[in-house]
Structure formats: structure tokens, C-alpha cells
Design an enzyme around this catalytic site. Sequence first.
Site, PDB file in Angstrom:
ATOM      1  N   GLY A 276       0.781  -1.238   0.000  1.00  0.00           N
ATOM      2  CA  GLY A 276       0.000   0.000   0.000  1.00  0.00           C
ATOM      3  C   GLY A 276       0.810   1.283   0.000  1.00  0.00           C
ATOM      4  O   GLY A 276       0.347   2.312   0.499  1.00  0.00           O
ATOM      5  N   SER A 277       1.999   1.255  -0.608  1.00  0.00           N
ATOM      6  CA  SER A 277       2.772   2.509  -0.631  1.00  0.00           C
ATOM      7  C   SER A 277       2.098   3.549  -1.537  1.00  0.00           C
ATOM      8  O   SER A 277       2.142   4.750  -1.259  1.00  0.00           O
ATOM      9  CB  SER A 277       4.221   2.264  -1.073  1.00  0.00           C
ATOM     10  OG  SER A 277       4.286   1.891  -2.423  1.00  0.00           O
ATOM     11  N   ASN A 278       1.437   3.075  -2.589  1.00  0.00           N
ATOM     12  CA  ASN A 278       0.699   4.027  -3.443  1.00  0.00           C
ATOM     13  C   ASN A 278      -0.514   4.591  -2.715  1.00  0.00           C
ATOM     14  O   ASN A 278      -0.842   5.765  -2.856  1.00  0.00           O
ATOM     15  CB  ASN A 278       0.275   3.362  -4.756  1.00  0.00           C
ATOM     16  CG  ASN A 278       1.410   3.324  -5.751  1.00  0.00           C
ATOM     17  OD1 ASN A 278       1.751   4.344  -6.347  1.00  0.00           O
ATOM     18  ND2 ASN A 278       2.044   2.170  -5.905  1.00  0.00           N
TER      19      ASN A 278
ATOM     20  N   MET B  91      -4.474  -7.184  -6.540  1.00  0.00           N
ATOM     21  CA  MET B  91      -4.033  -8.354  -7.287  1.00  0.00           C
ATOM     22  C   MET B  91      -5.152  -9.375  -7.529  1.00  0.00           C
ATOM     23  O   MET B  91      -4.923 -10.574  -7.508  1.00  0.00           O
ATOM     24  CB  MET B  91      -2.859  -9.042  -6.557  1.00  0.00           C
ATOM     25  CG  MET B  91      -1.709  -8.125  -6.240  1.00  0.00           C
ATOM     26  SD  MET B  91      -1.061  -7.282  -7.690  1.00  0.00           S
ATOM     27  CE  MET B  91      -0.034  -8.577  -8.338  1.00  0.00           C
TER      28      MET B  91
ATOM     29  N   LEU C 252      -8.307  -9.954 -10.265  1.00  0.00           N
ATOM     30  CA  LEU C 252      -8.884  -9.423 -11.498  1.00  0.00           C
ATOM     31  C   LEU C 252     -10.355  -9.018 -11.311  1.00  0.00           C
ATOM     32  O   LEU C 252     -11.139  -9.780 -10.747  1.00  0.00           O
ATOM     33  CB  LEU C 252      -8.782 -10.500 -12.577  1.00  0.00           C
ATOM     34  CG  LEU C 252      -8.548 -10.023 -14.007  1.00  0.00           C
ATOM     35  CD1 LEU C 252      -7.274  -9.192 -14.095  1.00  0.00           C
ATOM     36  CD2 LEU C 252      -8.468 -11.225 -14.938  1.00  0.00           C
TER      37      LEU C 252
ATOM     38  N   ASN D 128      -5.876   2.513 -12.857  1.00  0.00           N
ATOM     39  CA  ASN D 128      -4.861   1.539 -12.422  1.00  0.00           C
ATOM     40  C   ASN D 128      -3.479   2.126 -12.663  1.00  0.00           C
ATOM     41  O   ASN D 128      -3.294   2.981 -13.533  1.00  0.00           O
ATOM     42  CB  ASN D 128      -5.015   0.233 -13.210  1.00  0.00           C
ATOM     43  CG  ASN D 128      -4.048  -0.833 -12.714  1.00  0.00           C
ATOM     44  OD1 ASN D 128      -3.850  -0.992 -11.500  1.00  0.00           O
ATOM     45  ND2 ASN D 128      -3.419  -1.554 -13.626  1.00  0.00           N
TER      46      ASN D 128
ATOM     47  N   HIS E  57       0.476   0.898 -13.477  1.00  0.00           N
ATOM     48  CA  HIS E  57       1.261  -0.255 -13.912  1.00  0.00           C
ATOM     49  C   HIS E  57       2.746   0.125 -13.923  1.00  0.00           C
ATOM     50  O   HIS E  57       3.109   1.177 -14.456  1.00  0.00           O
ATOM     51  CB  HIS E  57       0.805  -0.685 -15.315  1.00  0.00           C
ATOM     52  CG  HIS E  57       1.531  -1.910 -15.779  1.00  0.00           C
ATOM     53  ND1 HIS E  57       1.245  -3.161 -15.271  1.00  0.00           N
ATOM     54  CD2 HIS E  57       2.553  -2.073 -16.652  1.00  0.00           C
ATOM     55  CE1 HIS E  57       2.059  -4.041 -15.832  1.00  0.00           C
ATOM     56  NE2 HIS E  57       2.853  -3.409 -16.672  1.00  0.00           N
TER      57      HIS E  57
HETATM   58  C1  GRF Z   1       2.942  -1.026  -7.721  1.00  0.00           C
HETATM   59  O1  GRF Z   1       4.214  -1.245  -8.262  1.00  0.00           O
HETATM   60  C2  GRF Z   1       1.921  -0.882  -8.806  1.00  0.00           C
HETATM   61  O2  GRF Z   1       2.446  -0.358  -9.987  1.00  0.00           O
HETATM   62  C3  GRF Z   1       1.475  -2.302  -9.037  1.00  0.00           C
HETATM   63  O3  GRF Z   1       1.486  -2.898  -7.770  1.00  0.00           O
HETATM   64  C4  GRF Z   1       2.450  -2.244  -6.946  1.00  0.00           C
HETATM   65  C5  GRF Z   1       1.776  -1.881  -5.653  1.00  0.00           C
HETATM   66  O4  GRF Z   1       2.662  -1.374  -4.706  1.00  0.00           O
HETATM   67  N1  GRF Z   1       0.185  -2.324  -9.695  1.00  0.00           N
HETATM   68  P1  GRF Z   1       2.118  -0.770  -3.344  1.00  0.00           P
HETATM   69  O5  GRF Z   1       1.275  -1.849  -2.677  1.00  0.00           O
HETATM   70  O6  GRF Z   1       1.324   0.451  -3.649  1.00  0.00           O
HETATM   71  O7  GRF Z   1       3.342  -0.468  -2.537  1.00  0.00           O
END
Ligand code: GRF
Length: 208
Positions: A13-15, A91, A93, A108, A110
Site C-alpha cells: 500500500g505505498s501508493n 491483485m 482481477l 490503475n 502499472h
Molecule cells: C505497484 O508497483 C503498482 O504499480 C502495481 O502494484 C504495486 C503496488 O505497490 N500495480 P504498493 O502496494 O502500492 O506499494
Amino acid sequence: MKKRIAVFASGFGSNLQALIDYSRSNELNGEIVLVFSNKKDAYALKRAKKSKIKAVFMDPLKYESREQYDSKIIELLVKERIDLVVLAGYMYLLGKEFVRKFKNKILNIHPALLPSFKGVHGIQDAYSYGVKITGVTVHFVDESLDSGPIILQAPCYIYSNESVAKLEEKIHQVEHKIYPKAVKYFCEDRLIIKGRKVKIIDKKRSRV
Ligand code: GRF
């Protein structure tokens, strides 16, 4: 009115964290009101709780089919009046019905420059292939894998002797910069989709 955002995440969940931080210190015209996961122990859920955001886990194994699972999630999103679904390392679908229901409302990220290196190993695949430039793509989600209209892309150079771990770190840094930006554009109704192309209109025009 502020858009109500749901972030879907299965892991670290860093994003998600980058989005939370951005939403709390910048003008976003949106609010993250829900974090959803298909994984009970996703660290993303802990991040949500820490930030006092509603965190929901639903176990896909408890449902007879993907359709049933999806329809439960849709129910939740409707109840929460969600305007935007942000996939951040989700993760599992999404089914066609789900994508149709939230058409042009799912984003999304990527970790490669689409359409190259689709799939779950985008960073490693680009690295192993030997490309000198890879990067990050934020796109709308359609019914195929990693294929919807592209909103933003940013490059990341791969230098000789660089490890894949270092590349991964660089990719994440880029992700944390461009994902909040794309979400901001969506929340300000600045993304116009024409076929495969996404036009980002400037702020003043969108308010006319
Ligand atoms: C990221 O690299 C994103 O591009 C991919 O999954 C990863 C998720 O990373 N779809 P995080 O859980 O947000 O750290």
C-alpha cells in the site's frame, strides 16, 4: 462536489499512502473514503485504519463465483456513493460486470510503459529484457488486462550494473508522484476520453 474515492489494494500500500498524504496536503477535490482489500493481512488496510479511513476486507474464497464476489463489492461501493475506484496493487482481477458498472471510473497504475510488459511482473520483465528505459503508466481500466486508455506515463532509466531492487525503488518513487496527479485530474473532471486517447484539459476551461 468532492469525489468519493475507494482505493483497492492487496499488499503493502505505498501508493495508497502516497494518495492519502497527497489528499491531506494538496487541493484534490476528492476524498478517500474507503480502502478495500481481497487480502485480510494487507498492510494497506492498516494504513487506512491509521488514517481513520474505512477499511474493508472481503474474502473471495467465501463466494461461489467471481460474479457473486464482484456484486457484493459493487453493493458496498454503491452504498458508499463511490465516484472513483483507484487500483493500487490490487491483485485480483475485476470481472466484466464490475468494469462495465464503473466504466471510465476505475484507474490503475502499472510499473512499466504500456503496452510493453503487461502483467504482474512488469518491473522484472523490463529489466530482464534489457530495455534502457522503462517507467510507469496510469490508465483507465477496461475489460482487458492493462489495456485501457492511458492518462499519464513517466520514464525511468535503467543504468548498467543497476540491480532490479534499485530499479524497483526508482519505479515506486515515480509512481508516488504521478498517481496522485492523475487522481487529481480525474477529481477535477479534466480527463476527456476519445477512443484510446485521454486528453487532459486545463483547469480554467473545466470550470467554464
Ligand atoms: C505497484 O508497483 C503498482 O504499480 C502495481 O502494484 C504495486 C503496488 O505497490 N500495480 P504498493 O502496494 O502500492 O506499494
